[in-house]
Design an enzyme around this catalytic site. Sequence first.
Site, PDB file in Angstrom:
ATOM      1  N   LYS B  71       0.829  -1.216   0.000  1.00 35.48           N
ATOM      2  CA  LYS B  71       0.000   0.000   0.000  1.00 35.48           C
ATOM      3  C   LYS B  71       0.865   1.268   0.000  1.00 35.48           C
ATOM      4  CE  LYS B  71      -2.780   0.536   3.521  1.00 35.48           C
ATOM      5  NZ  LYS B  71      -2.006  -0.013   4.355  1.00 35.48           N
ATOM      6  N   ARG B  94       2.634   7.991   6.884  1.00 36.66           N
ATOM      7  CA  ARG B  94       2.886   7.866   8.323  1.00 36.66           C
ATOM      8  C   ARG B  94       4.361   7.579   8.580  1.00 36.66           C
ATOM      9  NH1 ARG B  94      -0.530   3.042   9.557  1.00 36.66           N
ATOM     10  NH2 ARG B  94       0.011   2.717   7.392  1.00 36.66           N
ATOM     11  N   LYS B 105       8.323  -6.731  10.057  1.00 40.62           N
ATOM     12  CA  LYS B 105       7.741  -6.068   8.899  1.00 40.62           C
ATOM     13  C   LYS B 105       8.780  -5.390   8.012  1.00 40.62           C
ATOM     14  CE  LYS B 105       4.070  -2.650   7.924  1.00 40.62           C
ATOM     15  NZ  LYS B 105       4.667  -1.372   7.612  1.00 40.62           N
ATOM     16  N   ALA B 273      -3.154   1.040  12.441  1.00 39.50           N
ATOM     17  CA  ALA B 273      -4.589   1.071  12.157  1.00 39.50           C
ATOM     18  C   ALA B 273      -5.357  -0.065  12.810  1.00 39.50           C
ATOM     19  CB  ALA B 273      -4.827   1.051  10.650  1.00 39.50           C
ATOM     20  N   PHE B 301      -3.459  -0.735   6.993  1.00 41.25           N
ATOM     21  CA  PHE B 301      -4.114  -2.038   6.808  1.00 41.25           C
ATOM     22  C   PHE B 301      -5.284  -1.943   5.817  1.00 41.25           C
ATOM     23  CE2 PHE B 301      -2.137  -2.713  11.127  1.00 41.25           C
ATOM     24  CZ  PHE B 301      -1.126  -3.498  10.653  1.00 41.25           C
TER      25      PHE B 301
END
Lengths: 556, 556
Positions: B71, B94, B105, B273, B301
Amino acid sequence: MKTDIEIAQQATIVPIKDIAAKMALTEADFDYYGKYKAKLTYDKIESLQQEPDGKIILVTAINPTAAGEGKSTVTVGLGDALNRLGKKTMIALREPSLGPTMGIKGGATGGGYAQALPMEDINLHFTGDLHAITTANNALAALLDNHLQQGNELHIDQRRVVWKRAVDLNDRALRQVVIGLGGPFQGVPRQDGFDITVASEVMAVLCLATDLQDLKKRLSRMVIAYNVEKKPVTVGDLGVEGALTLLLKDALRPNLVQTLEQTPALVHGGPFANIAHGCNSIMATKTAAKLADYVVTEAGFGADLGAEKFLNIKARSGNLKPAAVVIVATIRALKMHGGVGKDELNQENIQALENGLANIKKHVETIEAFGLPYVVGINRFTADTEAEIAALQKWCETHDIPVALTEVWEKGGEGGLDLAEKVLQVIEEKENQFHYLYDDADTIDEKIRTIVEKVYGGASVEFSSQAEKQLQQFHALGWGSLPVCMAKTQYSLSDDPKRLGRPEGFTIHVRELKPKLGAGFIVALTGDVMTMPGLPKVPAANKMDVDEHGNAVGLF
Amino acid sequence: MKTDIEIAQQATIVPIKDIAAKMALTEADFDYYGKYKAKLTYDKIESLQQEPDGKIILVTAINPTAAGEGKSTVTVGLGDALNRLGKKTMIALREPSLGPTMGIKGGATGGGYAQALPMEDINLHFTGDLHAITTANNALAALLDNHLQQGNELHIDQRRVVWKRAVDLNDRALRQVVIGLGGPFQGVPRQDGFDITVASEVMAVLCLATDLQDLKKRLSRMVIAYNVEKKPVTVGDLGVEGALTLLLKDALRPNLVQTLEQTPALVHGGPFANIAHGCNSIMATKTAAKLADYVVTEAGFGADLGAEKFLNIKARSGNLKPAAVVIVATIRALKMHGGVGKDELNQENIQALENGLANIKKHVETIEAFGLPYVVGINRFTADTEAEIAALQKWCETHDIPVALTEVWEKGGEGGLDLAEKVLQVIEEKENQFHYLYDDADTIDEKIRTIVEKVYGGASVEFSSQAEKQLQQFHALGWGSLPVCMAKTQYSLSDDPKRLGRPEGFTIHVRELKPKLGAGFIVALTGDVMTMPGLPKVPAANKMDVDEHGNAVGLF
């Protein structure tokens, strides 16, 4: 009378590139952190290695009292004064910790007309060094607890984890905690505790490392626990020294700022001198010495703490040789050492002053024991009387102690000219026979005894049964050759904060030893000293605010 | 094939002042944080208030899987593509949290040829915003525990302290702790816990505040405990909102960086999120909209989490109206939703893909329910087959869903031109009937039911007895008009992370409600969702290092 922050906010501050230019640094040699702060590049620092070394002047003090000594103020003012005398001078200070700033002490950038700027930035997050240290410290803790959770291949004894977590705050409720509660998916339950960041080994490592590779080696050596066979487990065993180095790669670069009189200052590293080694970084001190002819630097609290550690630990680690020492004293603090209460300090009291002189005498003897030239710097306060100052000066002359009155708080560098001249004079005229007070080959207990006898003026050392066992254990592990970093109250030469002046015949109680192999020293905790301070009933934080223009209010 | 960090380190990065100049920002309008990062000044932000607002494009996604959706990558690539089409565009992202970066991640700055730079700085300490938030959060905790210790004038019930401490790390052993052990001088013993910083209310406050004064008001309203009469105690009661605002005064200023194609990007605020509201700051989104004609921003997300909160919470709080939404999907993730295991994703499987389409269908319906134009963006991976892509495109056409294939990971902005054109087209052609899904006047449980039914597609809501009591209590306290921030697993539309695809007929279990009066919402914790992640068996940290030139290694 203006407050420190009012003076700082009304001061003329020039772009940091103009300060850098005074030291022949161009914009390629640093990175901006806002308009008035910069971090030097590794390339520039490395390129300076062939330059000759400037002279290092170490500023220390008598035992601090509630009356304040103004050691940082004198450090800044002396640097400004040396520049006024045409000497190319830099200042090397420590970074303040938010714990005391929000607690009771206020900022740590000097005071009055002898301050480092931008005062509010330096006293708050500055360039993030302390946050990087906190993060590296706590990342290591999280990785260690995760290792316990995920099978514990290193067979760590969860009862013998010595690595503690850290916050850069005064938070007594975190001194002793139990973590990992809540069942098998929430970690392995164990006793833990938080230190203030400035007392952490990561802070010491950052301050003693000579470059990024040395930093990594030191981080790798840090002992975090013992395994079920009671063998030490290190960061290297856990395999995360690379990640910790990555987290600290910018924090290791010294920060350039300026004084109110635009003297360049490197403000870098900030360990406390009571519970850690209390000196700014070797990277900053050495770099300043390459850039300038004179470096004025400070070590925390009295000469029994910061200066002893500067001379026995930092100088040894960084191969530094100070040119002279300034011992800061105030009439007020000497009167407190002489038995006067805080509320009566504004009244002339020659007798109390004379009683208190024993404290300064001990610190003079300590610096003499290290073989270093020195000057006593009297940091003048407005309530000091002429008779009191004359009495102190006369006493110094009687004892053949070089002395200078400084008025840097009120007058800036101009108020430090006499001190600057006296310092230059002792560097020129006095013999410098600098030597450490103990040898690497001395045992850990011998080193502690040497410090207690020669620096504190104590009679004996008593080791707790735990400390006795640790002495044996540490020597068996081959750690006996490391220097010792004493953790002791700053208020007294003894380990009892109530014994002011010059106590004699006392015993120092060593309750626990801690191996800090990354820092390269053994910490000896004495008396009741704690590695996490508490907040007072009304913390300084209660008065802090931001005005409508985004400026700090209530920082002092 | 190059890794993300190799691409980032080999990229041409230009001085941040050149990026700023594209938006008509001069050096007076920002402060440097190194050569490639800057913080905008409050003066500049304020001076922009009269400018017209650019169009906001919100990037969301299907429910994430282990296969990855990209994303952030699509957000960056779409911004680059719009600039290539001659549209004056900024990106608003962000800030990454160190927890996931050091855990599993990796970084959060996009990937391949669609990245924000300097990648390693943004993924590490960046400009220190998250550290300032951690510090403010923990300073408040220390001040609160000190209040308990120093007489507890506010009569706080120590069993009902709701303020938790925070670290910006994955540290499961801190989820449930006991603090204040060791006797009367070490604080008041009580149960406590740590959240990850990005889940903290201070983070939410920073992201929703519209200026420094609003920040202070919000901080003042935060509920930290209940007193012995079960009345809420706030930061304002403790009197430390000024100090917290001071600690956050620079963190509130948006950070300017650039993409690989030199598109200006504001990277600011970083809540998760799943356990927080998951959007970058209102300050950054609004400022970007003043500076540019198009702003591409993301919410974390899937559309069930970040987008729902963007549209119901952030848009309401900041009075924002998005122009269009992009729903990112990958063939791989859709196949996982269709029942394929992670190891078989490289094999063509049209049937699994078709099974998985139900997931994207739900998110499309959600965005339609909000009345917004949208485009599905297929983020192409190298293993995707032509037949699979054709099947997905055909399905979209059959259902009259605007769709575009993007290859921004491989080709940068060039790979996003089709998506950019489609987005411009729906903004132009489709009706925008944006509205919130619930009204302020709805009760808290009504709001939750609305989200569960209209966004998750669930059948019912079950409140634990604790949550039932809290509903009554919160309504009685007058908090019923606040929006709700759902804390739910990101992996499923339900609260069971194992139910992929489009589960139906499920019940959402609300186990606890938390008042976040500073943020201005009520958090509803569902299922087993936790506000402090853990580390995996082999954390990403184990591979991280610094090379001999001081560059990051092993960040990805």
